[in-house]
Design a protein around this motif. Structure first.
Motif, mmCIF file in Angstrom:
data_model
loop_
_atom_site.group_PDB
_atom_site.id
_atom_site.type_symbol
_atom_site.label_atom_id
_atom_site.label_comp_id
_atom_site.label_asym_id
_atom_site.label_seq_id
_atom_site.Cartn_x
_atom_site.Cartn_y
_atom_site.Cartn_z
ATOM 1 N N LEU A 8 -67.937 -38.242 -38.641
ATOM 2 C CA LEU A 8 -67.864 -39.349 -39.598
ATOM 3 C C LEU A 8 -69.079 -40.273 -39.489
ATOM 4 O O LEU A 8 -69.647 -40.707 -40.492
ATOM 5 N N GLY A 9 -69.475 -40.594 -38.265
ATOM 6 C CA GLY A 9 -70.640 -41.448 -38.082
ATOM 7 C C GLY A 9 -71.912 -40.809 -38.592
ATOM 8 O O GLY A 9 -72.762 -41.474 -39.206
ATOM 9 N N SER A 51 -76.364 -43.066 -45.996
ATOM 10 C CA SER A 51 -77.152 -44.294 -46.035
ATOM 11 C C SER A 51 -78.645 -43.980 -46.140
ATOM 12 O O SER A 51 -79.369 -44.589 -46.936
ATOM 13 N N ALA A 107 -71.907 -40.986 -42.414
ATOM 14 C CA ALA A 107 -72.254 -42.319 -42.902
ATOM 15 C C ALA A 107 -73.750 -42.574 -42.799
ATOM 16 O O ALA A 107 -74.376 -43.112 -43.721
ATOM 17 N N CYS A 115 -65.591 -33.547 -42.898
ATOM 18 C CA CYS A 115 -65.098 -34.909 -42.702
ATOM 19 C C CYS A 115 -63.820 -35.182 -43.494
ATOM 20 O O CYS A 115 -63.116 -36.164 -43.229
ATOM 21 N N ALA A 145 -75.530 -34.572 -45.613
ATOM 22 C CA ALA A 145 -74.315 -35.291 -46.011
ATOM 23 C C ALA A 145 -73.393 -34.396 -46.837
ATOM 24 O O ALA A 145 -72.166 -34.408 -46.654
#
Length: 407
Positions: free
Chosen positions: A345-346, A353, A349, A151, A144
């Motif tokens: 982006l996906g 998470s 995310a 991103c 991330a």
């Protein structure tokens, strides 16, 4: 991890099911989605570690050929709808790492080292067990952090070249609402259209000599900095974010993964493609569902055809790789990174998470995320390695304070 395919019963339709075109269509869609949704990330990553346009084009071609040939071999031999892809998170890692000491040849040496590590995972079970001991939350936090800067690119580019990036973002958003699978390919198509219009308006012609796919050899060099700063994080990210989820996706559809053959094929493919600029190939994760799910037909014993067809489609797409690279290279500054950022982006995310899923263990992943996003470089080694090291250290210090399971 399962090493042999699950026993599958053929669809009662028998011979008629063999004429079903859905596995072939699913395979073609798998390849198109996999290629178009992330090749911009690959180019951005290769350029960041020192590749010139010709070397980046060669790297994309090498990866496409390795994925295509690898899928054809694995699907044919295993009769499982296994699919491969290049390491998109790994390419994002390269984009955040920057050039290593020793430049492009050192990066190529790191790619070769990554291929050896992947192959060893299939040959040496202890290495796989060692990989499994790295907490998933830290691996995802590192990913991330690496993804964050890429991103942010679409929004930065919106401020500098709004007329170019605006239509791309609008297309992406609309397709995310109505056809999510095609959001990134659609955004890419709009981006390419914008570039063509801009070139035509300026009267700029593309050089024909760069439209043909060509492999460019680079003799690898080996340095400790590149191995620790690129090869090791690239291996960890590829295993944790691609290979392990790829196994889980196939299992969710009732298929076992031919683990050892897959690691040997992807490791060898990575090593053989390294000197031509390919960074890493691996089991497909997100696109794997397209070949293993219902879209590939009702006859589960014939869905391997979807994997096989995706490999053939990748080999066809390889012929267009150089033309795409030439067109993208003509784009305004920031355009390539903007498309790559939308594509990730996906993934960002999902990584955030997973990193923060455990409310009792969020400090170490947070440290890992921030260290990776900071761009920290020390002793010539990039932030991905130091982020993982910092997260492991913080977790080791704080672990006694975490609640222990009863019993």
């Amino acid at each position: 991890m399962a090493k042999s395919p699950a026993s599958l019963k053929p669809h009662p339709a028998g011979a008629a099911s063999r004429l079903d075109s859905r596995p072939i269509v699913a395979g073609i869609v798998t390849a198109l989605v996999g290629f178009t949704s992330s090749f911009a990330v690959v180019l951005a990553g290769l350029k960041a570690v020192g590749a010139d346009p010709a070397q980046a084009a060669s790297g994309l071609l090498a990866l496409t050929l390795a994925v295509g040939l690898g899928v054809v071999l694995l699907a044919w031999r295993s009769r499982v709808p296994v699919t491969l892809a290049w390491s998109t998170p790994g390419a994002a890692l390269l984009a955040a790492s920057g050039a290593a000491d020793g430049g492009w040849p050192a990066a190529v040496g790191a790619f070769l080292g990554t291929g050896v590590l992947i192959a060893l995972t299939g040959l040496v079970p202890a290495l796989g067990r060692l990989m499994a001991r790295i907490p998933t939350s830290l691996a995802q936090a590192m990913l991330a952090g690496v993804l964050l800067q890429l991103c942010l690119a679409p929004f930065k580019a919106l401020g500098t070249v709004p007329l170019f990036v605006g239509p791309v973002i609008i297309c992406w958003l609309l397709l995310m609402r109505f056809a999510p699978r095609w959001a990134v390919p659609g955004a890419l198509l709009v981006a390419l259209g914008v570039i063509v219009i801009a070139l035509a308006a300026n009267g700029t012609a593309l050089p024909h000599t760069t439209l043909l796919p060509t492999l460019a050899w680079t003799t690898p060099s080996f340095s400790l900095h590149a191995m620790v700063g690129i090869a090791l994080p690239l291996f960890v990210v590829t295993m944790a974010s691609q290979n392990v989820p790829g196994v889980a996706v196939l299992r969710s559809f009732g298929y076992g993964t031919p683990w050892r053959p897959a690691m040997l094929v992807t490791g060898a493919g990575t090593a053989l493609g390294a000197s031509f600029g390919g960074h890493a190939i691996n089991l497909a994760a997100l696109s794997a569902a397209l070949a293993a799910g219902e879209e590939a037909g009702h006859d589960r014993s014939r869905r391997w055809v979807a994997g096989f067809t995706s490999g053939l489609a990748y080999l066809v797409l390889a012929a267009f790789s150089a033309a795409l690279v030439t067109l993208v290279n003509a784009a305004p500054a920031g355009m390539l990174e903007a498309v790559a950022g939308l594509a990730l982006l996906g993934t960002l995310a999902a990584a955030v998470s997973a990193a923060l899923a455990d409310p009792e263990d969020r400090i170490a992943p947070s440290v890992t995320f921030l260290a990776a996003a900071s761009g920290l470089s020390f002793l010539g080694i990039g932030s991905a390695f130091w982020a993982l090291a910092a997260g492991l250290l913080v977790r080791a210090v704080l672990k006694p304070r975490l609640p222990r399971a009863a019993g």
